[in-house]
Motif scaffolding. Structure first.
Motif, PDB file in Angstrom:
ATOM      1  N   HIS A 185       0.822  -1.215   0.000  1.00  0.00           N
ATOM      2  CA  HIS A 185       0.000   0.000   0.000  1.00  0.00           C
ATOM      3  C   HIS A 185       0.856   1.265   0.000  1.00  0.00           C
ATOM      4  O   HIS A 185       0.399   2.317  -0.384  1.00  0.00           O
ATOM      5  CB  HIS A 185      -0.896  -0.015   1.237  1.00  0.00           C
ATOM      6  CG  HIS A 185      -0.099  -0.029   2.493  1.00  0.00           C
ATOM      7  ND1 HIS A 185       0.479  -1.188   2.971  1.00  0.00           N
ATOM      8  CD2 HIS A 185       0.295   0.971   3.304  1.00  0.00           C
ATOM      9  CE1 HIS A 185       1.176  -0.883   4.049  1.00  0.00           C
ATOM     10  NE2 HIS A 185       1.074   0.401   4.279  1.00  0.00           N
ATOM     11  N   SER A 186       2.116   1.184   0.475  1.00  0.00           N
ATOM     12  CA  SER A 186       2.925   2.415   0.592  1.00  0.00           C
ATOM     13  C   SER A 186       3.696   2.759  -0.671  1.00  0.00           C
ATOM     14  O   SER A 186       4.391   3.774  -0.699  1.00  0.00           O
ATOM     15  CB  SER A 186       3.978   2.297   1.693  1.00  0.00           C
ATOM     16  OG  SER A 186       3.587   1.511   2.735  1.00  0.00           O
ATOM     17  N   ALA A 187       3.624   1.917  -1.683  1.00  0.00           N
ATOM     18  CA  ALA A 187       4.526   2.070  -2.829  1.00  0.00           C
ATOM     19  C   ALA A 187       4.377   3.412  -3.537  1.00  0.00           C
ATOM     20  O   ALA A 187       3.284   3.846  -3.863  1.00  0.00           O
ATOM     21  CB  ALA A 187       4.275   0.934  -3.811  1.00  0.00           C
ATOM     22  N   ALA A 188       5.532   4.053  -3.795  1.00  0.00           N
ATOM     23  CA  ALA A 188       5.534   5.301  -4.553  1.00  0.00           C
ATOM     24  C   ALA A 188       5.847   5.022  -6.017  1.00  0.00           C
ATOM     25  O   ALA A 188       5.766   5.915  -6.860  1.00  0.00           O
ATOM     26  CB  ALA A 188       6.569   6.256  -3.979  1.00  0.00           C
ATOM     27  N   ALA A 220      13.767  -0.117  -4.122  1.00  0.00           N
ATOM     28  CA  ALA A 220      12.737  -0.154  -3.077  1.00  0.00           C
ATOM     29  C   ALA A 220      11.660   0.836  -3.481  1.00  0.00           C
ATOM     30  O   ALA A 220      11.966   1.942  -3.934  1.00  0.00           O
ATOM     31  CB  ALA A 220      13.312   0.229  -1.721  1.00  0.00           C
ATOM     32  N   CYS A 221      10.402   0.447  -3.306  1.00  0.00           N
ATOM     33  CA  CYS A 221       9.339   1.293  -3.849  1.00  0.00           C
ATOM     34  C   CYS A 221       8.885   2.385  -2.885  1.00  0.00           C
ATOM     35  O   CYS A 221       8.004   3.162  -3.200  1.00  0.00           O
ATOM     36  CB  CYS A 221       8.188   0.444  -4.340  1.00  0.00           C
ATOM     37  SG  CYS A 221       7.882  -1.020  -3.367  1.00  0.00           S
ATOM     38  N   CYS A 222       9.454   2.457  -1.674  1.00  0.00           N
ATOM     39  CA  CYS A 222       9.265   3.642  -0.836  1.00  0.00           C
ATOM     40  C   CYS A 222      10.449   3.710   0.113  1.00  0.00           C
ATOM     41  O   CYS A 222      11.253   2.786   0.162  1.00  0.00           O
ATOM     42  CB  CYS A 222       7.946   3.618  -0.070  1.00  0.00           C
ATOM     43  SG  CYS A 222       8.009   2.753   1.512  1.00  0.00           S
TER      44      CYS A 222
HETATM   45 FE1  SF4 Z   1       6.067  -1.407   0.750  1.00  0.00          FE
HETATM   46 FE2  SF4 Z   1       7.944  -1.101  -1.086  1.00  0.00          FE
HETATM   47 FE3  SF4 Z   1       7.892   0.508   0.989  1.00  0.00          FE
HETATM   48 FE4  SF4 Z   1       8.575  -2.028   1.335  1.00  0.00          FE
HETATM   49  S1  SF4 Z   1       9.709  -0.522   0.143  1.00  0.00           S
HETATM   50  S2  SF4 Z   1       7.150  -0.822   2.611  1.00  0.00           S
HETATM   51  S3  SF4 Z   1       7.284  -3.037  -0.207  1.00  0.00           S
HETATM   52  S4  SF4 Z   1       6.327   0.342  -0.587  1.00  0.00           S
END
Ligand code: SF4
Ligand code: SF4
Length: 412
Positions: A185-188, A220-222
């Motif tokens: 859910h946090s992915a940017a 890493a997506c966030c």
């Molecule tokens: Fe989620 Fe990616 Fe952030 Fe990990 S790095 S918390 S998978 S959005």
């Protein structure tokens, strides 16, 4: 009053209770440890009894001695490996004191794989590697081959199926990455999508060993950084660029306000009443856009297709060969999300790889090369403008500043 006098004023009863508490903690620790060791041994023995294993697995209570999963050649030569070499891209050869030889054939694999793919890998392992394979920490699949004659046919089949063989020695290994839009859910930004595009572009550096040294890329997506972006030669990091937008009418209904406040690592959240709603307010100047609050409170979404994007970091490494391990540092503060092929990110990563490959000495990692030529020169070669985001203004930044009095003067 001096502490010694204070202590001497304590009653005998007080001192003996401290002593007993200390001894009890030690005993509890000791018996806890003993209990864990004994129950671990019992479970290990039970797991060898037919039919009990599925039950133990179901109860999440299984302990299996991992050595039994090793291929026989590794079990037989455990601790007796003499040397290893890298005869060709994607193939590692380990030679034991007994003369036994083990070839590891490494292929790139996508991180999210279908069951069909796993079955196909298993079939290949059965056909060419006595049924043994393993996955590396960067999501490569490695087939553990004991017969040299099986190497070429295995590589042929992998290549035909679209899995390039390589990633060993002075090459780019597979990109380690996180969940992306598929799962988190946090992915940017997305993870697998960008990684596919970047690696499609860089495949020749995976299947050959023509680079000056090893190159590790991570995504890493966030900024919670489930990937290894803090310590890779090139890191692709998804970033949000504004504080969460709070839905004040929902906070009280679906979130626990104390948990939300305490979830923020920078103390940017405090309870507030907004439009008669019991809610929270966010101090934007303290917010680092990490989305921890969104994790505990769905009424505080952070994702924004217009402003989310990607930053690029460079120069990190885990290895302590030649120079000490170091963190990655910010190079490019923002690139747009541009699916499905992310041309801006792909082009930027390729450029960084190529300027490093052209300028680095043999075995020099990207961070070592940048330190040698200096960050100003690196910025110039990479065409990066210095921006305010390059200033480390984190409140504990003093700990990460270079504190040496040595100065390096650049000729240019
Ligand atoms: Fe989620 Fe990616 Fe952030 Fe990990 S790095 S918390 S998978 S959005
Ligand atoms: Fe705090 Fe992170 Fe939420 Fe910002 S995004 S308010 S830093 S938890």
């Amino acid at each position: 009053m001096p502490k010694a006098i204070l202590l001497s004023n304590r009653s005998d009863f007080e001192l003996s209770s401290y002593f007993f508490s200390f001894v009890s903690v030690l005993l509890l620790f000791f018996f806890g440890l003993l209990r864990d060791v004994i129950s671990g041994c019992i479970l290990m023995v039970l797991s060898e009894v037919p039919l009990t294993l599925p039950l133990l697995v179901h109860l999440d209570l299984w302990v299996i001695y991992c050595k039994k999963f090793l291929p026989p050649i590794i079990q037989n030569n455990y601790g007796k490996w003499k040397y290893h070499e890298n005869p060709r891209p994607g193939v590692l050869l380990h030679v034991s004191e007994s003369g036994d030889k083990l070839w590891s054939v490494r292929a790139a694999s996508p991180r999210l794989i279908a069951t069909d793919t796993i079955r196909w890998y298993a079939e290949m392992a059965k056909k060419y590697a006595g049924g043994y394979l393993r996955f590396t920490s960067r999501n490569n699949v490695e087939f553990l081959v004991t017969e040299e004659k099986n190497i070429d046919p295995l590589i042929d089949e992998l290549t035909k199926q679209g899995y390039p063989v390589g990633g060993t020695g002075n090459a780019i290994s597979n990109i380690v990455h996180t969940q992306g839009w598929v799962h988190c859910h946090s992915a940017a930004t997305d993870a697998s999508g960008i990684v596919k595009c970047v690696m499609d572009d860089l495949t020749p550096y995976f299947t050959s060993m023509k680079l000056p040294g090893k190159l590790r890329i991570a995504l890493a997506c966030c900024l919670n950084m489930c990937g290894a972006v803090h310590c890779s030669d090139i890191a692709i990091l998804g970033i949000h660029r504004h504080a969460p937008s709070t839905k004040h009418d929902q906070v009280k209904k679906i979130c626990e306000i104390p948990s939300v406040v305490s979830a923020c690592p920078t103390a940017a959240i405090r309870p507030a009443t907004v439009d008669d709603n019991q809610s929270v307010e966010v101090l934007e100047e303290n917010c680092m856009y990490c989305a921890n609050c969104y994790t505990v409170c769905p009424a505080m979404p952070l994702n924004d297709p217009e402003t989310d994007g990607v930053s690029i970091w460079v120069g990190g490494k885990v290895s302590n060969a030649r120079t000490e391990p170091r963190f990655s540092k910010l190079a490019i503060p923002f690139l747009p999300n541009n699916p499905p092929r992310w041309p801006e990110v792909t082009e930027t990563v390729r450029k960084l790889v190529e300027i490093w490959a052209a300028g680095a000495r043999k075995y020099e990692r990207m961070g070592d090369w940048i330190e040698r030529i200096g960050w100003p020169r690196f910025f110039k070669l990479a065409g990066i403008e210095f921006q305010k985001q390059h200033i480390d203004d984190f409140k504990h930044a003093g700990l990460t500043f270079k504190r040496s009095t040595h100065l390096r003067f650049d000729k240019e």
